[in-house]
Motif scaffolding. Structure first.
Motif, PDB file in Angstrom:
ATOM      1  N   GLN B 449       0.825  -1.204   0.000  1.00  0.00           N
ATOM      2  CA  GLN B 449       0.000   0.000   0.000  1.00  0.00           C
ATOM      3  C   GLN B 449       0.866   1.264   0.000  1.00  0.00           C
ATOM      4  OE1 GLN B 449      -2.837   0.521   3.280  1.00  0.00           O
ATOM      5  NE2 GLN B 449      -4.316   0.946   1.688  1.00  0.00           N
ATOM      6  N   GLU B 450       1.943   1.232   0.822  1.00  0.00           N
ATOM      7  CA  GLU B 450       2.788   2.425   0.882  1.00  0.00           C
ATOM      8  C   GLU B 450       3.525   2.662  -0.427  1.00  0.00           C
ATOM      9  OE1 GLU B 450       4.874   2.967   4.620  1.00  0.00           O
ATOM     10  OE2 GLU B 450       2.918   3.887   4.995  1.00  0.00           O
ATOM     11  N   GLU B 451       3.952   1.568  -1.043  1.00  0.00           N
ATOM     12  CA  GLU B 451       4.616   1.701  -2.330  1.00  0.00           C
ATOM     13  C   GLU B 451       3.644   2.275  -3.364  1.00  0.00           C
ATOM     14  OE1 GLU B 451       7.568  -2.159  -1.772  1.00  0.00           O
ATOM     15  OE2 GLU B 451       5.667  -2.343  -2.831  1.00  0.00           O
ATOM     16  N   ALA B 452       2.424   1.804  -3.286  1.00  0.00           N
ATOM     17  CA  ALA B 452       1.416   2.268  -4.240  1.00  0.00           C
ATOM     18  C   ALA B 452       1.146   3.758  -4.046  1.00  0.00           C
ATOM     19  CB  ALA B 452       0.128   1.465  -4.072  1.00  0.00           C
ATOM     20  N   VAL B 453       1.047   4.177  -2.770  1.00  0.00           N
ATOM     21  CA  VAL B 453       0.816   5.592  -2.491  1.00  0.00           C
ATOM     22  C   VAL B 453       1.969   6.422  -3.050  1.00  0.00           C
ATOM     23  CG1 VAL B 453       0.706   7.340  -0.666  1.00  0.00           C
ATOM     24  CG2 VAL B 453      -0.599   5.212  -0.446  1.00  0.00           C
ATOM     25  N   ALA B 454       3.192   5.970  -2.770  1.00  0.00           N
ATOM     26  CA  ALA B 454       4.363   6.723  -3.239  1.00  0.00           C
ATOM     27  C   ALA B 454       4.351   6.830  -4.758  1.00  0.00           C
ATOM     28  CB  ALA B 454       5.647   6.047  -2.754  1.00  0.00           C
ATOM     29  N   LEU B 455       3.997   5.740  -5.385  1.00  0.00           N
ATOM     30  CA  LEU B 455       3.975   5.716  -6.848  1.00  0.00           C
ATOM     31  C   LEU B 455       2.952   6.713  -7.398  1.00  0.00           C
ATOM     32  CD1 LEU B 455       5.048   3.856  -9.291  1.00  0.00           C
ATOM     33  CD2 LEU B 455       2.787   2.816  -9.133  1.00  0.00           C
ATOM     34  N   LEU B 456       1.756   6.661  -6.822  1.00  0.00           N
ATOM     35  CA  LEU B 456       0.680   7.533  -7.329  1.00  0.00           C
ATOM     36  C   LEU B 456       0.971   9.006  -7.015  1.00  0.00           C
ATOM     37  CD1 LEU B 456      -2.388   5.324  -6.380  1.00  0.00           C
ATOM     38  CD2 LEU B 456      -1.425   5.697  -8.657  1.00  0.00           C
ATOM     39  N   VAL B 457       1.534   9.239  -5.828  1.00  0.00           N
ATOM     40  CA  VAL B 457       1.850  10.615  -5.463  1.00  0.00           C
ATOM     41  C   VAL B 457       2.942  11.157  -6.377  1.00  0.00           C
ATOM     42  CG1 VAL B 457       2.900  12.049  -3.675  1.00  0.00           C
ATOM     43  CG2 VAL B 457       1.044  10.484  -3.094  1.00  0.00           C
ATOM     44  N   ASN B 458       3.912  10.313  -6.701  1.00  0.00           N
ATOM     45  CA  ASN B 458       4.953  10.754  -7.631  1.00  0.00           C
ATOM     46  C   ASN B 458       4.352  11.187  -8.957  1.00  0.00           C
ATOM     47  OD1 ASN B 458       7.357  10.702  -6.290  1.00  0.00           O
ATOM     48  ND2 ASN B 458       7.672   8.517  -6.616  1.00  0.00           N
ATOM     49  N   GLY B 459       3.364  10.436  -9.399  1.00  0.00           N
ATOM     50  CA  GLY B 459       2.695  10.814 -10.644  1.00  0.00           C
ATOM     51  C   GLY B 459       1.998  12.148 -10.500  1.00  0.00           C
ATOM     52  N   PHE B 460       1.388  12.371  -9.343  1.00  0.00           N
ATOM     53  CA  PHE B 460       0.636  13.609  -9.091  1.00  0.00           C
ATOM     54  C   PHE B 460       1.556  14.839  -9.106  1.00  0.00           C
ATOM     55  CE2 PHE B 460      -1.121  16.571  -5.843  1.00  0.00           C
ATOM     56  CZ  PHE B 460      -2.318  16.888  -6.479  1.00  0.00           C
ATOM     57  N   VAL B 461       2.789  14.673  -8.608  1.00  0.00           N
ATOM     58  CA  VAL B 461       3.679  15.841  -8.492  1.00  0.00           C
ATOM     59  C   VAL B 461       4.716  15.924  -9.614  1.00  0.00           C
ATOM     60  CG1 VAL B 461       3.426  15.919  -5.991  1.00  0.00           C
ATOM     61  CG2 VAL B 461       5.338  14.660  -6.973  1.00  0.00           C
ATOM     62  N   LYS B 462       4.610  15.034 -10.564  1.00  0.00           N
ATOM     63  CA  LYS B 462       5.656  14.913 -11.595  1.00  0.00           C
ATOM     64  C   LYS B 462       5.957  16.246 -12.297  1.00  0.00           C
ATOM     65  CE  LYS B 462       5.288  12.926 -15.699  1.00  0.00           C
ATOM     66  NZ  LYS B 462       4.182  12.844 -16.379  1.00  0.00           N
ATOM     67  N   ASP B 463       4.893  16.984 -12.642  1.00  0.00           N
ATOM     68  CA  ASP B 463       5.071  18.252 -13.380  1.00  0.00           C
ATOM     69  C   ASP B 463       6.007  19.208 -12.659  1.00  0.00           C
ATOM     70  OD1 ASP B 463       3.273  17.229 -15.050  1.00  0.00           O
ATOM     71  OD2 ASP B 463       1.627  18.603 -14.557  1.00  0.00           O
ATOM     72  N   VAL B 464       5.956  19.174 -11.331  1.00  0.00           N
ATOM     73  CA  VAL B 464       6.786  20.099 -10.567  1.00  0.00           C
ATOM     74  C   VAL B 464       8.192  19.537 -10.386  1.00  0.00           C
ATOM     75  CG1 VAL B 464       7.061  21.278  -8.362  1.00  0.00           C
ATOM     76  CG2 VAL B 464       4.798  21.094  -9.416  1.00  0.00           C
ATOM     77  N   LEU B 465       8.277  18.243 -10.087  1.00  0.00           N
ATOM     78  CA  LEU B 465       9.600  17.626  -9.896  1.00  0.00           C
ATOM     79  C   LEU B 465      10.480  17.825 -11.114  1.00  0.00           C
ATOM     80  CD1 LEU B 465       8.927  14.215  -8.099  1.00  0.00           C
ATOM     81  CD2 LEU B 465       9.901  16.290  -7.139  1.00  0.00           C
ATOM     82  N   GLN B 466       9.863  17.809 -12.286  1.00  0.00           N
ATOM     83  CA  GLN B 466      10.620  17.977 -13.529  1.00  0.00           C
ATOM     84  C   GLN B 466      11.330  19.323 -13.586  1.00  0.00           C
ATOM     85  OE1 GLN B 466       7.588  17.350 -16.410  1.00  0.00           O
ATOM     86  NE2 GLN B 466       8.067  15.184 -16.693  1.00  0.00           N
ATOM     87  N   GLN B 467      10.851  20.280 -12.806  1.00  0.00           N
ATOM     88  CA  GLN B 467      11.443  21.614 -12.845  1.00  0.00           C
ATOM     89  C   GLN B 467      12.714  21.700 -12.003  1.00  0.00           C
ATOM     90  OE1 GLN B 467      10.334  23.963 -14.847  1.00  0.00           O
ATOM     91  NE2 GLN B 467       8.696  22.631 -15.517  1.00  0.00           N
ATOM     92  N   LEU B 468      12.925  20.711 -11.147  1.00  0.00           N
ATOM     93  CA  LEU B 468      14.080  20.776 -10.249  1.00  0.00           C
ATOM     94  C   LEU B 468      15.331  20.224 -10.932  1.00  0.00           C
ATOM     95  CD1 LEU B 468      12.482  19.391  -6.970  1.00  0.00           C
ATOM     96  CD2 LEU B 468      13.420  21.687  -7.255  1.00  0.00           C
ATOM     97  N   PRO B 469      16.513  20.757 -10.529  1.00  0.00           N
ATOM     98  CA  PRO B 469      17.749  20.123 -10.997  1.00  0.00           C
ATOM     99  C   PRO B 469      17.741  18.653 -10.566  1.00  0.00           C
ATOM    100  CG  PRO B 469      18.203  22.198  -9.878  1.00  0.00           C
ATOM    101  CD  PRO B 469      16.760  21.916  -9.687  1.00  0.00           C
ATOM    102  N   MET B 470      18.324  17.808 -11.382  1.00  0.00           N
ATOM    103  CA  MET B 470      18.239  16.358 -11.202  1.00  0.00           C
ATOM    104  C   MET B 470      18.467  15.869  -9.771  1.00  0.00           C
ATOM    105  SD  MET B 470      17.735  13.532 -12.749  1.00  0.00           S
ATOM    106  CE  MET B 470      18.267  13.291 -14.436  1.00  0.00           C
ATOM    107  N   GLU B 471      19.603  16.284  -9.155  1.00  0.00           N
ATOM    108  CA  GLU B 471      19.922  15.747  -7.827  1.00  0.00           C
ATOM    109  C   GLU B 471      18.871  16.152  -6.803  1.00  0.00           C
ATOM    110  OE1 GLU B 471      23.258  15.507 -10.317  1.00  0.00           O
ATOM    111  OE2 GLU B 471      21.895  17.139  -9.890  1.00  0.00           O
TER     112      GLU B 471
END
Lengths: 343, 489, 251
Positions: B449-471
């Motif tokens: 369940q926790e892995e699933a939450v992390a996965l789905l949340v990552n999808g939800f915030v992807k647009d913003v994460l893409q704006q950050l420098p890689m590291e």
């Protein structure tokens, strides 16, 4: 902090000001220097209202005083009129409507300025019984110098339906506020608004819908057009209380600014305290689409006519949602007249 | 799928708040409380010139007349401004220092936090990997700034604010307080009176800063506040990317962090400012302790075609009150705001941005993602305004809230003010919960369940994460996962 | 034979960038001319310059319809003179039913020409007749113009407007884009039905396919802002076989 209190007490500090979060764009405190004298009784005939001929019963207030005895209550279509008839005077009125369970009411409400520069405050309490159905159409035609505040508090029972459309051309300062206590429980709310403002008019449409229980639906669509130095304000707040799951609430506000000195201020708020909800709002403010105008002109329609046609179509989307056919026709003609188009 | 695997591993190896350790470092403090004498003490401690002291005293007097704001959707017991240390510094000799002179205990702290302070350590890394110049601020003072020589070679000034006041007074006097005036708001005013240290950056005309600049803020001392002040000036045609990270130990008392960040952009300049804020959020069960993060960040796009981009990942703090803003004054200037705000436990966040369109053909874009879990509440509050002269202004705003659990709250409070007929503003907002169907689908395919939450949340915030420098993106992704631990159950 | 549409040495810029660099073209009444060319050649620009869209500046040259200067007129005035542009991407106009839109346009054109407006019954009869010929469900005309229509439906709606407004000169901008073969046939039949001795047409297309259905009298190749070749229908087949390479290189 209301206009009514200030009118009653003469105490200007009772007026809401821009420092009050919910009045930031409709400052009364900064505008009003003194409270005008109370409106006198007015016994002459008043001109017919905008919904003349559509309602079986009429409830008429002139200068804040109810003129007729209460309506029979049997009619499904009731005209509720608030007429301001004396220049430079102030009045307040309050009225309560109870809609019995499983009945239907079409409320054709009009605020009619038949004099200049008055202050008017109207407070309505509307209780809609279980399974009852209400459609409230509010047409506000104020004088350009008027100050007008209309506040409606709507309480819905389970399974009730409340549909509302407010149409206004603004005033010097004007606020039309609707607060709905939504029980969820398959009650259904539609809250729409239209504003068409010109010259230096101001109109504020504020709504607060509080979902208190599971399974509620709210749909809101407000559209406005502002020209000259007019100012349109839309504040829509949807609150979903803890436990009000399966709430489906959608709010849209879209405005066109037709001149460089006009202004639109919007605050579409979602305050969500439950998790199983689907809530969304959309807000756009801009000018008419140049591509659409060119397309219409390519087909031979002159620019001014193309603009008027597109503007009317823009507002028409809201008017189309009015269910009562007669009221819809009145609203359509009213919008056309505001935009300088004959229908 | 690397990111997914990373997340899963991260979640598996979770601690509650991994930066919560305290370090025993010999420190000196100003007496608790706030007065003119304390302001003088701080200024004297830093060996500041008279003009700086006068500026601080003026701010202090103005602060006394202001009232603490109450409009944010946050609640906290009244803050006792007299029960805080306004100055805490590691005990050692003053003056500029090299890395060799820094207390090894402090170096150990940064090593534990994973912040590279040794230039050779960075250089020894994989060839071609991006390099970071770091300004490390420990409680009230900057302990070291790396890569200064290499940056100086291209004319970039990167140093602590204290050093800038001594070495570059003309730049500091010209720009300090020019974006966020002293009495802009209660906390900015407080900061102006008692700010201790922070970073100063100047990029000369036409220079593209050759490496990422970053500041790492660490609150260590008990009962102390941190009031850092950052000033970045990008001259004509200059570019820099700046990163900011924050952590603090776990303590039962609330600690105040009231920073001010000012960005100045001249013609054609560009600044990317990224923040990963992971202050101690307080105890997840009781809500006790944590940082009050009341920050004023503003960019002034004075120059035509200048461009600023704020990206923030906010996972920490008991309370966050923060609206990185863009004043779009220059013709054709643009501002961006990308934000992820995660709240869990008893955290409260009231954050967003202001896009003030003053110049013609200015552009702005807002993408805000809020995730609320536990008993927390997260509010997006944003202002977009176009003034009569801002013809051709455009804004697009997307605000999405994700709710996890029955006891959290998510609010969206946008203010939109359009004052001319040649602007286009678009705003969309949604509030949804984590979909049961999606969770089940993931679990059916073997994710916990926790892995699933992390996965789905990552999808939800992807647009913003893409704006950050890689590291930073990788770190931010881990943080989001950690912050949401235990949110579904 | 005198030409109906006459374009002489037309130069035009978009945001100060030259796109048309001296186009000369004559289309006599009764004829269909095709303009083919690679992407970016200026095909759509030519159609917008002729119809008067904003943002396109004519820096040199002329364009006349039956001897009258088109370039000095407003877009709606050109429409009233009989210029009809079938858009590559027809606009959606929510809230304005197609019938209302067409009636408004028709009457505006009639007024501009000093003619009487069409009476409502006559208009409805005409609309029903034309819609039936194009296999358009009449109820679709009561909905917002093009709102929610498929690509093929939008193109058919363009042809319907063409049929209703009966313009003198048609410009078809990439009318085949987004159409499947059945839709292409219906649209082409609609266009062919409008061929008449007193009507000219300019068919702009990237592909030869459309010209199998709408047979041109002449074919011109537009590359880098100029007409670089002209010929009979066989030129289209040659382009289909050989591509535009030799023109793009030459230009």
């Amino acid at each position: 902090m209301t206009l009514a209190t200030a009118l009653k007490t003469g105490d200007l500090t009772q007026l809401p000001s821009r420092r009050d979060e919910d009045w930031r764009w409709t400052d009364l405190r900064g505008l009003i220097r003194q409270v005008p004298p109370a409106s006198p009784a007015f016994d002459d005939d008043v001109a017919a209202g905008p919904f003349d001929g559509l309602a079986a019963d009429e409830i008429l207030f002139v200068n804040g005083r109810q003129r007729h005895a209460a309506a029979s209550g049997a009619g499904e279509v009731v005209a509720l009129r608030f007429v301001s008839a004396t220049e430079g005077t102030a009045h307040a009125a309050a009225y309560a409507i109870v809609v019995e369970p499983d009945t239907t009411l079409v409320l054709l409400e009009s605020h009619e300025g038949q004099a200049g520069g008055y202050f008017s405050d109207v407070t309505l309490d509307i209780a809609v019984g279980e399974g009852a159905r209400v459609e409230r159409i509010v047409l506000v035609d104020d004088d350009a110098e008027a100050i007008d505040v209309v506040t409606a508090e709507v309480d819905l029972a389970p399974g009730a339906t409340f549909n509302q459309t407010v149409l206004t051309a603004g005033a010097r300062r004007q606020r039309i506020e609707t607060r709905v206590n939504h029980p969820g429980a398959h009650a259904n709310v539609r809250l729409d608004g239209v504003y068409a403002l010109a010259a230096q008019r101001h109109a504020d449409q504020t709504t607060i819908v509080t979902h208190g229980g599971v399974d509620g639906v709210t749909s809101q669509l407000t559209k406005g057009v502002v020209d000259d130095q007019a100012r349109g304000v839309f504040q829509g707040r949807i609150v979903v209380q803890p436990g009000a799951d399966q709430t489906d609430a959608r709010m849209g506000h879209h405005a066109l600014i037709l001149s460089d000195k006009a202004e639109v201020d919007a605050k579409p708020e979602l305050l969500i305290f439950a998790d199983d909800v689907a809530c969304a709002h959309g807000n756009t403010i801009g000018a008419l689409d140049d591509e659409q105008i060119f397309y219409a002109r390519q087909r031979g329609i002159p620019e001014a006519e193309a603009r008027a046609m597109l503007t009317q179509a823009f507002l028409g989307e809201v008017v189309e949602r009015i269910e009562h056919e007669g009221a819809r026709a009145v609203a359509t003609a009213w919008v056309a007249a505001r935009l300088g188009r004959a229908e | 799928m690397a990111a997914v695997k990373q997340t899963i591993e991260t979640v598996a190896a979770l601690e509650k708040y991994e930066h919560g350790f305290t370090s025993q470092i010999d420190q000196e403090f100003a007496p608790k409380g706030l007065s003119e004498d304390i302001v003088r003490f701080i200024s004297a401690k830093k060996g500041e010139p008279q003009w700086m002291l006068d500026w601080r005293l003026d701010a202090y007097r103005r602060w006394l007349e202001l009232e603490e704001p109450t409009w944010a959707k946050v609640s906290h017991p009244p803050i006792d401004y007299q029960d805080t240390y306004y100055y805490a510094a590691p005990k050692e000799k003053t003056g500029p220092k090299s890395l060799d002179e820094v207390d090894p205990e402090i170096l150990a702290v940064y090593a534990k936090l994973g912040i590279p302070l040794k230039e050779q350590a960075v250089l020894a890394g994989v060839e071609g990997a991006p390099r970071y110049a770091v300004d490390a601020v420990f409680d009230s003072v900057s302990v070291v700034t790396t890569f200064k020589k290499e940056l100086a070679a291209v004319g970039v000034i990167f140093c602590s604010m204290s050093e800038a006041i001594r070495e570059h007074p003309e730049l500091v006097r010209q720009y300090l307080g020019s974006v966020v005036p002293t009495s802009d708001n209660y906390f900015a005013c407080l900061n102006s009176a008692v700010f201790s240290d922070g970073s100063f950056v100047y990029i000369p005309p036409g220079v593209r800063c050759p490496m990422e600049l970053s500041t790492y803020f660490r609150i260590n001392a008990k009962d102390s506040g941190q009031f850092e002040r950052t000033l970045i000036i990008a001259d004509k045609g200059a570019y820099c990317s700046y990163l900011e990270g924050c952590t603090a130990p776990m303590r039962d008392e609330n600690q105040l962090h009231a920073a001010v960040v000012e960005l100045v952009l001249l013609d054609d300049a560009e600044i990317k400012y990224s923040t990963v804020q992971n202050w101690y959020p307080g105890d997840p069960e009781t809500g006790k302790g944590g940082i009050y993060n009341f920050v004023t960040k503003r960019a002034d796009c004075r120059g035509d075609r200048s461009k600023v981009s704020w990206t923030q990942v906010e996972t920490g703090s008991a309370i966050t009150w923060k609206y990185p803003s863009c004043v779009l004054r220059g013709e054709g200037s643009s501002g961006e705001f990308y934000s992820i705000a995660v709240t869990n436990g008893h955290q409260q966040a009231d954050t967003g941005t202001k896009m003030i369109h003053l110049g013609a053909n200015t552009r702005s874009r807002i993408v805000a993602k809020g995730i609320s879990a536990g008993k927390s509440s997260s509010t997006y509050r944003g202002l977009v305004s176009a003034h009569p002269k801002a013809k051709g202004a455009r804004n697009f705003t997307q605000c999405d809230s994700l709710l996890i659990g029955k006891t959290c709250a998510a609010h969206t409070v946008p203010y939109i003010e359009a004052r001319n007929g040649h602007s286009v503003f678009e705003h969309e907002a949604t509030t949804t919960r984590l979909s049961d169907d999606q969770l089940f689908y993931c679990q059916q395919r073997g994710l916990s369940q926790e892995e699933a939450v992390a996965l789905l949340v990552n999808g939800f915030v992807k647009d913003v994460l893409q704006q950050l420098p890689m590291e930073f993106a990788v770190e931010a992704q881990k943080l989001v996962a950690i912050s949401l631990e235990g949110s579904v159950g | 034979m005198t030409s109906m549409l006459s374009i002489q040495n037309l130069h035009a810029t978009v945001a100060d960038k030259p796109i048309l660099k001296g186009v000369t073209l004559d289309v006599p009444a009764g004829q269909v001319h095709a303009i083919m060319g690679p992407n970016g050649a200026g095909k759509s620009t030519l159609s917008y310059v002729l119809s008067g869209r904003g943002g396109y500046e004519v820096t040199e040259g002329s364009a006349t319809l039956n001897g009258e200067d088109l370039l000095a007129l407003e877009p709606n005035e050109r429409a009233a003179k009989g210029v009809f542009l079938s858009f590559q991407y027809p606009l959606e106009i929510p809230g304005v039913p197609a019938l209302t839109f067409i009636r408004t346009a028709l009457n505006a054109q009639r007024r501009a020409r000093g003619e009487d407006e069409i009476a409502a019954p006559a208009f409805l009869k005409l609309a029903k007749e034309k819609a039936a010929a194009l296999k358009i469900d009449f109820d679709m005309l009561k909905r917002g113009l093009n709102v929610g229509f498929s690509g093929g439906e939008k193109k058919r709606m363009e042809i319907l407007q063409m049929a209703m407004l009966s313009p003198k000169f048609l410009i078809l901008d990439e009318t085949d884009s987004g159409l499947d073969i059945d839709a292409l046939k219906i649209v082409s039949e609609g266009v062919n039905a409008l061929r008449a001795p007193d009507r000219g047409m300019l068919v702009i297309t990237h592909y030869q396919r459309l010209l199998d259905y709408i047979k041109p009298d002449r074919v011109h190749v537009l590359a880098a802002g100029r007409i670089v070749a002209s010929g009979g229908p066989e030129l289209a087949h040659q382009l289909e076989a050989e591509g535009y390479d030799k023109y793009t290189v030459a230009a």
